[in-house]
Design a protein around this motif. Structure first.
Motif, PDB file in Angstrom:
ATOM      1  N   GLU A  35       0.835  -1.204   0.000  1.00 40.76           N
ATOM      2  CA  GLU A  35       0.000   0.000   0.000  1.00 40.76           C
ATOM      3  C   GLU A  35       0.873   1.258   0.000  1.00 40.76           C
ATOM      4  OE1 GLU A  35      -3.038   0.463  -0.448  1.00 40.76           O
ATOM      5  OE2 GLU A  35      -4.143  -1.332   0.107  1.00 40.76           O
ATOM      6  N   ILE A  36       1.918   1.236   0.788  1.00 40.99           N
ATOM      7  CA  ILE A  36       2.834   2.385   0.827  1.00 40.99           C
ATOM      8  C   ILE A  36       3.523   2.548  -0.525  1.00 40.99           C
ATOM      9  CG2 ILE A  36       4.918   3.296   1.923  1.00 40.99           C
ATOM     10  CD1 ILE A  36       4.016   1.741   4.470  1.00 40.99           C
ATOM     11  N   GLY A  37       3.976   1.429  -1.096  1.00 36.58           N
ATOM     12  CA  GLY A  37       4.617   1.490  -2.406  1.00 36.58           C
ATOM     13  C   GLY A  37       3.677   1.998  -3.483  1.00 36.58           C
ATOM     14  N   PHE A  38       2.403   1.611  -3.405  1.00 40.13           N
ATOM     15  CA  PHE A  38       1.427   2.060  -4.398  1.00 40.13           C
ATOM     16  C   PHE A  38       1.224   3.569  -4.314  1.00 40.13           C
ATOM     17  CE2 PHE A  38      -2.972   2.679  -5.950  1.00 40.13           C
ATOM     18  CZ  PHE A  38      -2.830   2.143  -7.220  1.00 40.13           C
ATOM     19  N   ALA A  39       1.192   4.106  -3.101  1.00 39.35           N
ATOM     20  CA  ALA A  39       1.031   5.555  -2.937  1.00 39.35           C
ATOM     21  C   ALA A  39       2.199   6.308  -3.572  1.00 39.35           C
ATOM     22  CB  ALA A  39       0.920   5.896  -1.454  1.00 39.35           C
ATOM     23  N   TYR A  40       3.404   5.817  -3.341  1.00 35.10           N
ATOM     24  CA  TYR A  40       4.570   6.489  -3.919  1.00 35.10           C
ATOM     25  C   TYR A  40       4.648   6.285  -5.432  1.00 35.10           C
ATOM     26  CZ  TYR A  40       6.497   7.709   0.632  1.00 35.10           C
ATOM     27  OH  TYR A  40       6.698   8.261   1.876  1.00 35.10           O
ATOM     28  N   SER A  41       4.136   5.157  -5.926  1.00 34.71           N
ATOM     29  CA  SER A  41       4.148   4.940  -7.376  1.00 34.71           C
ATOM     30  C   SER A  41       3.200   5.915  -8.075  1.00 34.71           C
ATOM     31  CB  SER A  41       3.771   3.494  -7.700  1.00 34.71           C
ATOM     32  OG  SER A  41       2.414   3.227  -7.378  1.00 34.71           O
ATOM     33  N   LEU A  42       2.089   6.250  -7.432  1.00 34.48           N
ATOM     34  CA  LEU A  42       1.196   7.268  -7.986  1.00 34.48           C
ATOM     35  C   LEU A  42       1.890   8.626  -8.029  1.00 34.48           C
ATOM     36  CD1 LEU A  42      -2.205   6.371  -6.242  1.00 34.48           C
ATOM     37  CD2 LEU A  42      -1.556   5.951  -8.622  1.00 34.48           C
ATOM     38  N   GLN A  43       2.669   8.894  -7.007  1.00 33.86           N
ATOM     39  CA  GLN A  43       3.429  10.141  -6.971  1.00 33.86           C
ATOM     40  C   GLN A  43       4.451  10.173  -8.113  1.00 33.86           C
ATOM     41  OE1 GLN A  43       4.326  11.115  -2.876  1.00 33.86           O
ATOM     42  NE2 GLN A  43       6.022  12.395  -3.528  1.00 33.86           N
ATOM     43  N   ALA A  44       5.110   9.044  -8.344  1.00 34.98           N
ATOM     44  CA  ALA A  44       6.076   8.960  -9.441  1.00 34.98           C
ATOM     45  C   ALA A  44       5.378   9.128 -10.791  1.00 34.98           C
ATOM     46  CB  ALA A  44       6.798   7.611  -9.388  1.00 34.98           C
ATOM     47  N   PHE A  45       4.168   8.607 -10.904  1.00 35.68           N
ATOM     48  CA  PHE A  45       3.400   8.749 -12.142  1.00 35.68           C
ATOM     49  C   PHE A  45       3.079  10.217 -12.419  1.00 35.68           C
ATOM     50  CE2 PHE A  45      -0.927   8.879 -14.076  1.00 35.68           C
ATOM     51  CZ  PHE A  45      -0.571   8.430 -15.339  1.00 35.68           C
ATOM     52  N   ARG A  69       7.585   5.095 -18.521  1.00 33.66           N
ATOM     53  CA  ARG A  69       7.538   3.635 -18.531  1.00 33.66           C
ATOM     54  C   ARG A  69       7.814   3.064 -17.135  1.00 33.66           C
ATOM     55  NH1 ARG A  69      10.868   0.535 -23.098  1.00 33.66           N
ATOM     56  NH2 ARG A  69       9.309   1.696 -24.307  1.00 33.66           N
ATOM     57  N   THR A  70       8.799   3.631 -16.458  1.00 34.37           N
ATOM     58  CA  THR A  70       9.116   3.167 -15.100  1.00 34.37           C
ATOM     59  C   THR A  70       7.962   3.434 -14.150  1.00 34.37           C
ATOM     60  OG1 THR A  70      11.475   3.592 -15.463  1.00 34.37           O
ATOM     61  CG2 THR A  70      10.732   3.388 -13.179  1.00 34.37           C
ATOM     62  N   ALA A  71       7.378   4.631 -14.266  1.00 36.60           N
ATOM     63  CA  ALA A  71       6.270   4.996 -13.379  1.00 36.60           C
ATOM     64  C   ALA A  71       5.069   4.078 -13.594  1.00 36.60           C
ATOM     65  CB  ALA A  71       5.873   6.451 -13.609  1.00 36.60           C
ATOM     66  N   LEU A  72       4.735   3.816 -14.859  1.00 35.62           N
ATOM     67  CA  LEU A  72       3.606   2.933 -15.148  1.00 35.62           C
ATOM     68  C   LEU A  72       3.884   1.504 -14.687  1.00 35.62           C
ATOM     69  CD1 LEU A  72       2.524   4.172 -18.695  1.00 35.62           C
ATOM     70  CD2 LEU A  72       1.321   4.516 -16.525  1.00 35.62           C
ATOM     71  N   SER A  73       5.127   1.088 -14.820  1.00 32.84           N
ATOM     72  CA  SER A  73       5.496  -0.256 -14.356  1.00 32.84           C
ATOM     73  C   SER A  73       5.312  -0.376 -12.845  1.00 32.84           C
ATOM     74  CB  SER A  73       6.947  -0.570 -14.731  1.00 32.84           C
ATOM     75  OG  SER A  73       7.115  -0.574 -16.134  1.00 32.84           O
ATOM     76  N   ALA A  76       1.568  -0.458 -12.077  1.00 25.35           N
ATOM     77  CA  ALA A  76       1.030  -1.770 -12.436  1.00 25.35           C
ATOM     78  C   ALA A  76       1.479  -2.838 -11.442  1.00 25.35           C
ATOM     79  CB  ALA A  76       1.465  -2.145 -13.850  1.00 25.35           C
ATOM     80  N   PHE A  77       2.757  -2.816 -11.084  1.00 27.48           N
ATOM     81  CA  PHE A  77       3.285  -3.832 -10.172  1.00 27.48           C
ATOM     82  C   PHE A  77       2.607  -3.762  -8.808  1.00 27.48           C
ATOM     83  CE2 PHE A  77       6.254  -4.748  -6.679  1.00 27.48           C
ATOM     84  CZ  PHE A  77       6.444  -6.106  -6.892  1.00 27.48           C
ATOM     85  N   PHE A  78       2.592  -2.566  -8.227  1.00 26.74           N
ATOM     86  CA  PHE A  78       1.996  -2.439  -6.894  1.00 26.74           C
ATOM     87  C   PHE A  78       0.481  -2.644  -6.932  1.00 26.74           C
ATOM     88  CE2 PHE A  78       5.949   0.019  -5.962  1.00 26.74           C
ATOM     89  CZ  PHE A  78       6.387  -0.761  -4.900  1.00 26.74           C
ATOM     90  N   GLY A  79      -0.157  -2.198  -8.022  1.00 25.23           N
ATOM     91  CA  GLY A  79      -1.601  -2.383  -8.128  1.00 25.23           C
ATOM     92  C   GLY A  79      -1.987  -3.846  -8.239  1.00 25.23           C
ATOM     93  N   VAL A  80      -1.286  -4.581  -9.105  1.00 24.21           N
ATOM     94  CA  VAL A  80      -1.578  -6.012  -9.270  1.00 24.21           C
ATOM     95  C   VAL A  80      -1.246  -6.778  -7.991  1.00 24.21           C
ATOM     96  CG1 VAL A  80      -0.896  -8.105 -10.505  1.00 24.21           C
ATOM     97  CG2 VAL A  80      -1.307  -5.985 -11.770  1.00 24.21           C
ATOM     98  N   THR A  81      -0.104  -6.453  -7.390  1.00 19.76           N
ATOM     99  CA  THR A  81       0.294  -7.138  -6.153  1.00 19.76           C
ATOM    100  C   THR A  81      -0.710  -6.881  -5.042  1.00 19.76           C
ATOM    101  OG1 THR A  81       2.625  -6.876  -6.779  1.00 19.76           O
ATOM    102  CG2 THR A  81       2.150  -7.455  -4.487  1.00 19.76           C
TER     103      THR A  81
END
Length: 327
Positions: A35-45, A69-73, A76-81
């Motif tokens: 969940e924490i990783g997903f929040a930061y991945s949205l920030q990176a996006f 590409r990295t941000a979307l990856s 996707a990774f944190f969302g699917v996980t």
């Protein structure tokens, strides 16, 4: 001794259920990190979109840097996980409940068929309601283990982003404590009353079946049915009361959470308590914490309601362990 008591409870719920509870704790730990990783991945996006500058995004050092590409990856990774872990969490809770019911009902069957004596009404109550509610109680413990683990990790992440705002938000949420404690006391009373009404209904039903011919001869079927129906309706009214209290407990944080989150956003922006990029992650994590808190509330209600059933079944099992013929 507490340790000895804990060991007895672990024996009562069985090794498989205990292992499932441990699996739930592990899933909760991993889910909190995701969940924490997903929040930061949205920030990176958002940074990749150009909405935020990469420097202003305040991304943690462990998060990979890169373009879109990295941000979307990452998203996707944190969302699917996260989705997979939520499925695992749901599976573990459901299997925990079924395993608990299987174990307790197997024990009751063994005792009823091999014990020296057995009360049919007691056996029926234990096999049906007690075993089912006890399993639901263990199910709620599984939910508490998972959600408390997730909540602890989310709270730690929020404290890392802004200790002052997080402590202020926690103080605001504590205002609901008296309401929640009042509801918990009412749920405890409702549980005791529902047990009495259920046992009364069950006893009348079985007694009427055993003495059906006599009731027909005496013309007392209508009277016995009316008494049983009255007990049944009383039981249902108590359950409605339980559902009302549980719904109220669930609604309180769900209503307060978004309002408090909006207040945090406004105050943080005006007072400069957090950078806009940090506020994005904070807002998401805070809402997830509210969801975890709501789930904890729901599971705690089920736990309080089910504890009298659990204690009765545990007491019967303890007695049967000491004297297998007594039950």
């Amino acid at each position: 001794m507490i340790g000895g008591g804990l060991r007895r409870h672990l024996r009562f719920i069985g090794r498989r259920v205990a292992a499932l509870l441990a699996g739930g704790a592990t899933a909760g730990l991993v889910l909190g990190v995701v969940e924490i990783g997903f929040a930061y991945s949205l920030q990176a996006f958002l940074a990749a979109l150009g909405v935020l500058s990469l420097d202003a995004a305040s991304l943690p050092s462990w998060l990979p840097r890169g373009g879109m590409r990295t941000a979307l990856s990452l998203v996707a990774f944190f969302g699917v996980t996260r989705g997979l872990l939520q499925a695992v969490q749901n599976f573990l809770q459901s299997v925990t409940m079924e395993e608990a019911q299987l174990l307790q009902r197997s024990r009751i069957l063994r005792w009823a068929l091999h014990g020296e004596s057995a009360s049919s009404s007691r056996v029926a109550s234990m096999f049906n309601q007690r075993a089912m509610v006890t399993a639901s109680t263990i199910y709620s413990v599984q939910g508490l283990v998972v959600q408390l683990t997730v909540g602890a990790l989310l709270a730690a992440a929020l404290l890392a982003i802004s200790p002052l705002v997080t402590l202020a938000a926690a103080a605001a949420m504590l205002l609901f404590a008296p309401l929640l404690l009042w509801a918990d006391r009412r749920i405890k009373d409702v549980s005791a009353d529902s047990i009495a009404h259920w046992d009364r209904t069950n006893s009348r039903l079985l007694m009427s079946i055993r003495n059906l011919l006599l009731l027909q001869i005496c013309g007392m079927q209508a009277r016995e049915e009316a008494l049983a129906q009255d007990s049944l309706r009383s039981y249902v009214r108590k359950m409605y009361r339980f559902y009302t209290l549980t719904s109220m407990k669930m609604a309180a944080p769900q209503i307060a959470g978004p309002l408090l989150g909006c207040l945090i956003a406004v105050v943080s922006q005006r007072r400069g308590l957090m950078a806009p990029a940090a506020l994005i992650s904070y807002f998401y994590l805070f809402q997830r914490l509210i969801q975890a808190f709501t789930s904890v509330n729901q599971n705690m209600s089920a736990l309080i309601f089910g504890l009298p059933h659990y204690r009765e079944l545990f007491g019967w099992w303890s007695l049967a362990e000491e004297d297998p013929g007594s039950g």
